[in-house]
Write an enzyme that holds these catalytic residues in place. Sequence first.
Site, PDB file in Angstrom:
ATOM      1  N   LYS A 192       0.839  -1.206   0.000  1.00 62.52           N
ATOM      2  CA  LYS A 192       0.000   0.000   0.000  1.00 62.52           C
ATOM      3  C   LYS A 192       0.875   1.258   0.000  1.00 62.52           C
ATOM      4  CE  LYS A 192      -3.854  -2.340   2.338  1.00 62.52           C
ATOM      5  NZ  LYS A 192      -4.669  -2.420   3.584  1.00 62.52           N
ATOM      6  N   ARG A 217       2.851  -7.124   8.866  1.00 64.97           N
ATOM      7  CA  ARG A 217       2.154  -6.128   9.692  1.00 64.97           C
ATOM      8  C   ARG A 217       2.637  -6.180  11.142  1.00 64.97           C
ATOM      9  NH1 ARG A 217      -3.643  -7.718   7.000  1.00 64.97           N
ATOM     10  NH2 ARG A 217      -3.682  -6.200   5.304  1.00 64.97           N
ATOM     11  N   HIS A 268      -1.648  -5.517   1.322  1.00 62.55           N
ATOM     12  CA  HIS A 268      -2.932  -6.173   1.028  1.00 62.55           C
ATOM     13  C   HIS A 268      -2.678  -7.578   0.505  1.00 62.55           C
ATOM     14  CE1 HIS A 268      -6.902  -6.994  -0.655  1.00 62.55           C
ATOM     15  NE2 HIS A 268      -6.236  -7.497  -1.698  1.00 62.55           N
TER      16      HIS A 268
END
Length: 151
Positions: free
Chosen positions: A11, A104, A117
């Site tokens: 992203k 993450r 994503h």
Amino acid sequence: MSSEQTFIAVKPDGVQRGLVGDIISRFEKRGYKLAAIKLVTASKEHLEKHYADLKEKPFFPGLIAYMGSGPICAMVWEGRDAVKTGRVILGATNPLASTPGTIRGDYAIDVGRNVCHGSDAVESAQKEIALWFDKSEINTWKQASHDWVYE
Ligand code: DAT
Ligand code: MG
């Protein structure tokens, strides 16, 4: 478990923070094969299609603005169980619930800046790949390491 393709994207926050190389590296080192890659600054209309199932969520306008705020590195990765394992490599949607060792869990804190994503099912992967890539951009090639990765 068959060979699958999944849509993985870095992203805008991940691109700005210089995480593209690391994210590619994690999929490469795991043994997955890169079938397509490009940098795209996506339009609002395109992103609304990509996240169509979240249209009614209160965070939708912010999500679309964030996703359109800069280039995204769009990729197709291929290999055994690529969709589910791709999500494991990414970590949980909320970075605070992501295990260290996931993308993450290593690089993000806020759910609205969660760096990457990944498609959540084989059917959504097919839809997302068709939305982000033309067929001519998807490469079919034999990975030299294939027989060292798969039994
Ligand atoms: P994922 O990206 O893990 O597939 P999702 O499809 O449910 O998660 O949501 C898409 C993105 O929307 C997610 O990566 C970050 C954002 N998002 C999800 N839940 C959110 C929330 N409660 N608040 C703000 N942003 C959220
Ligand atoms: Mg999702």
